[in-house]
Design a protein around this motif. Structure first.
Motif, short mmCIF file in Angstrom:
data_model
loop_
_atom_site.label_atom_id
_atom_site.label_comp_id
_atom_site.label_asym_id
_atom_site.label_seq_id
_atom_site.Cartn_x
_atom_site.Cartn_y
_atom_site.Cartn_z
N VAL A 111 -16.29 51.62 71.68
CA VAL A 111 -14.70 51.63 72.31
C VAL A 111 -15.20 51.36 73.78
O VAL A 111 -14.14 50.97 74.48
CB VAL A 111 -13.92 52.94 72.09
CG1 VAL A 111 -13.44 52.81 70.70
CG2 VAL A 111 -14.82 54.12 72.07
N GLU A 112 -16.02 51.81 74.51
CA GLU A 112 -16.38 51.58 75.64
C GLU A 112 -18.00 51.67 75.93
O GLU A 112 -18.72 51.90 74.83
CB GLU A 112 -15.58 52.46 76.63
CG GLU A 112 -15.82 53.90 76.50
CD GLU A 112 -15.09 54.76 77.55
OE1 GLU A 112 -15.35 55.16 78.56
OE2 GLU A 112 -13.91 55.25 77.14
N GLU A 113 -18.50 51.65 77.11
CA GLU A 113 -19.91 51.36 77.28
C GLU A 113 -20.45 52.83 76.73
O GLU A 113 -20.27 53.78 77.42
CB GLU A 113 -20.31 50.95 78.59
CG GLU A 113 -21.70 50.47 78.84
CD GLU A 113 -22.37 50.54 80.50
OE1 GLU A 113 -23.46 50.44 80.20
OE2 GLU A 113 -21.43 50.62 81.10
N PRO A 121 -14.75 61.91 57.06
CA PRO A 121 -13.93 61.70 55.78
C PRO A 121 -12.69 62.32 55.89
O PRO A 121 -12.52 63.52 56.24
CB PRO A 121 -14.81 62.25 54.59
CG PRO A 121 -16.21 62.35 55.03
CD PRO A 121 -16.05 62.43 56.54
N GLY A 122 -11.69 61.77 55.47
CA GLY A 122 -10.29 62.26 55.81
C GLY A 122 -9.67 61.56 56.85
O GLY A 122 -8.47 61.75 57.07
N GLY A 123 -10.39 60.79 57.64
CA GLY A 123 -9.85 60.08 58.89
C GLY A 123 -9.91 60.47 60.24
O GLY A 123 -9.23 59.98 60.88
N TYR A 124 -10.62 61.79 60.45
CA TYR A 124 -10.53 62.40 61.51
C TYR A 124 -11.36 61.79 62.58
O TYR A 124 -12.59 61.52 62.29
CB TYR A 124 -11.02 64.02 61.57
CG TYR A 124 -10.25 64.77 60.39
CD1 TYR A 124 -8.83 65.21 60.73
CD2 TYR A 124 -10.77 65.20 59.25
CE1 TYR A 124 -8.27 66.12 59.77
CE2 TYR A 124 -10.27 65.93 58.40
CZ TYR A 124 -8.74 66.53 58.62
OH TYR A 124 -8.22 67.04 57.55
N PRO A 125 -10.81 61.48 63.70
CA PRO A 125 -11.52 60.64 64.76
C PRO A 125 -12.69 61.52 65.59
O PRO A 125 -12.17 62.44 65.85
CB PRO A 125 -10.58 60.01 65.76
CG PRO A 125 -9.22 60.95 65.36
CD PRO A 125 -9.48 61.65 64.11
N PHE A 126 -13.85 60.88 65.59
CA PHE A 126 -14.98 61.48 66.55
C PHE A 126 -15.36 60.20 67.43
O PHE A 126 -15.53 59.20 67.03
CB PHE A 126 -16.17 62.06 65.51
CG PHE A 126 -15.84 63.31 64.75
CD1 PHE A 126 -16.55 64.23 65.14
CD2 PHE A 126 -14.94 63.21 63.90
CE1 PHE A 126 -16.35 65.55 64.55
CE2 PHE A 126 -14.54 64.71 63.59
CZ PHE A 126 -15.51 65.76 63.55
N TYR A 127 -15.48 60.72 68.77
CA TYR A 127 -16.16 59.92 69.73
C TYR A 127 -17.61 60.32 69.83
O TYR A 127 -17.81 61.60 70.42
CB TYR A 127 -15.43 59.97 70.83
CG TYR A 127 -13.85 59.32 70.64
CD1 TYR A 127 -13.78 58.15 70.89
CD2 TYR A 127 -12.88 60.19 70.54
CE1 TYR A 127 -12.44 57.50 70.67
CE2 TYR A 127 -11.80 59.61 70.07
CZ TYR A 127 -11.53 58.33 70.26
OH TYR A 127 -10.25 57.62 70.05
N ILE A 128 -18.47 59.42 69.76
CA ILE A 128 -19.80 59.76 70.13
C ILE A 128 -20.23 59.06 71.22
O ILE A 128 -20.39 57.82 71.45
CB ILE A 128 -20.78 59.61 68.89
CG1 ILE A 128 -20.41 60.09 67.53
CG2 ILE A 128 -22.45 60.00 69.06
CD1 ILE A 128 -20.96 59.50 66.33
N ILE A 129 -20.72 59.80 72.23
CA ILE A 129 -21.15 59.09 73.63
C ILE A 129 -23.04 59.15 73.21
O ILE A 129 -23.76 59.98 72.98
CB ILE A 129 -21.10 60.10 74.72
CG1 ILE A 129 -19.66 60.49 74.97
CG2 ILE A 129 -21.85 59.62 75.86
CD1 ILE A 129 -19.34 61.51 75.96
N ASP A 130 -23.28 57.60 73.68
CA ASP A 130 -24.46 57.54 73.17
C ASP A 130 -25.49 57.57 74.31
O ASP A 130 -26.23 56.80 74.91
CB ASP A 130 -24.60 55.94 72.87
CG ASP A 130 -25.79 55.03 72.28
OD1 ASP A 130 -26.80 56.15 71.84
OD2 ASP A 130 -26.10 54.18 72.05
N LYS A 131 -25.84 59.16 74.54
CA LYS A 131 -26.90 59.46 75.37
C LYS A 131 -27.58 60.70 74.77
O LYS A 131 -27.05 61.25 73.96
CB LYS A 131 -26.00 60.11 76.67
CG LYS A 131 -25.46 59.12 77.53
CD LYS A 131 -24.76 59.29 78.82
CE LYS A 131 -23.97 58.43 79.81
NZ LYS A 131 -23.24 59.04 80.61
N GLN A 132 -28.60 60.98 75.34
CA GLN A 132 -29.46 61.98 74.85
C GLN A 132 -28.64 63.26 74.69
O GLN A 132 -27.94 63.74 75.52
CB GLN A 132 -30.69 62.23 75.63
CG GLN A 132 -31.70 63.13 74.95
CD GLN A 132 -32.91 63.48 75.79
OE1 GLN A 132 -33.21 62.72 76.74
NE2 GLN A 132 -33.73 64.58 75.31
#
Length: 299
Positions: A111-113, A121-132
């Motif tokens: 969704v962004e850099e 499951p169930g459709g709950y949104p999770f945002y994962i920041i791709d950093k250590q």
């Protein structure tokens, strides 16, 4: 006083326990902290408005004493819940979770850099920041939709004592928290009515036990909603905790629990994984519905 309050967990209703366990354990890399089975509904409706057999599984990156975790409630007779626009996402930082998702073919959308959106499951949104993953808690914030940002900010900051951390450039969101080191609460204006569906969650905080009657009295005085006046909850073989359940102006459920007893109750159970796996193996509800040529009902 407010420094003694802390963010604990968010409650998700789960229709598919096995897929959900895969998401939290194998994709996010969380641990099962404890698992409990109950024969009848909860006095504080932790499992929603259901009266039958249910289970509670706590999952997180570490113990609830210093991590924000997820409480997964599963009602044996319910296969799915309808999402509303009330829960807008949980944000965590872990490049390991991103690579787990890619390896397992779990759907990810950039969704962004360095930020990916995925769904439990169930459709709950999770945002994962791709950093250590940080050495402290990787869970950064929970975002809830509100219909009137000013009114909600007053409720959470003035009445519940949270600090406004960031009003950012975005006029539609406010970030609040009890301390810098804890998971924050982000409120986002949805531009209209907040719909909770049947999947509606609940956010939990702890406070010193002696503050519970004061919180309840303040809400009465302010004519705000109290869903459950102060009540004691028993977990078989574990500490009894006291809770008061509130609803904010948009109907988001909020639990305040006495901290001292909760620290005992929330101790990590080394058998958590085993107990969850055993319960899933013994759960014949899917087979029962299939055998009777019925679909597991939606909530």
């Amino acid at each position: 006083i407010m420094a003694l309050r802390r963010a604990l967990h968010f409650v998700f209703k789960v229709g598919d326990r096995a897929a959900t366990a895969t998401f939290y354990r194998d994709v996010l890399g969380m641990k099962i902290l404890r698992h409990e089975e109950f024969e009848e509904g909860c006095k504080a409706t932790c499992n929603g408005p259901y009266d039958g057999k249910w289970s509670k599984t706590m999952v997180g990156f570490g113990p609830e004493d210093d991590h924000f975790v997820a409480e997964l409630t599963y009602n044996y007779g319910v296969g799915e819940y309808q999402l509303g626009n009330d829960f807008l996402g949980l944000t965590l930082q872990s490049s390991q979770a991103v690579s787990n998702a890619k390896r397992l073919g779990w759907p990810l959308t950039q969704v962004e850099e360095a930020v990916y959106l995925t769904q439990a499951p169930g459709g709950y949104p999770f945002y994962i920041i791709d950093k250590q993953q940080p050495s402290h808690d990787p869970v950064q914030k929970v975002c809830l939709g509100v219909s009137d940002l000013q009114r909600s900010t007053r409720y959470w900051a003035t009445l519940l004592g949270m600090t406004v951390m960031d009003k950012s450039q975005d006029k539609n969101t406010v970030l609040l928290g009890y301390s810098d080191s804890q998971c924050k609460l982000e409120l986002r204006d949805t531009g209209g009515k907040v719909d909770h569906g049947t999947a509606f969650g609940r956010i939990a905080f702890s406070c010193p036990r002696e503050q519970l009657p004061d919180i309840e009295a303040l809400m009465k005085k302010e004519k705000e909603t109290i869903l459950n006046p102060l009540v004691s909850l028993d977990t078989p073989g574990k500490a009894t905790v006291e809770v008061v359940i509130l609803a904010d102006p948009d109907g988001h459920e909020i639990c305040f629990v006495g901290d001292e007893a909760f620290r005992q109750l929330s101790a990590v159970d080394p058998r958590g994984n085993e107990l969850l796996d055993k319960a899933m193996a013994e759960d014949k509800s899917n087979e029962w519905f299939a055998k009777n040529k019925m679909q597991k009902p939606a909530a």
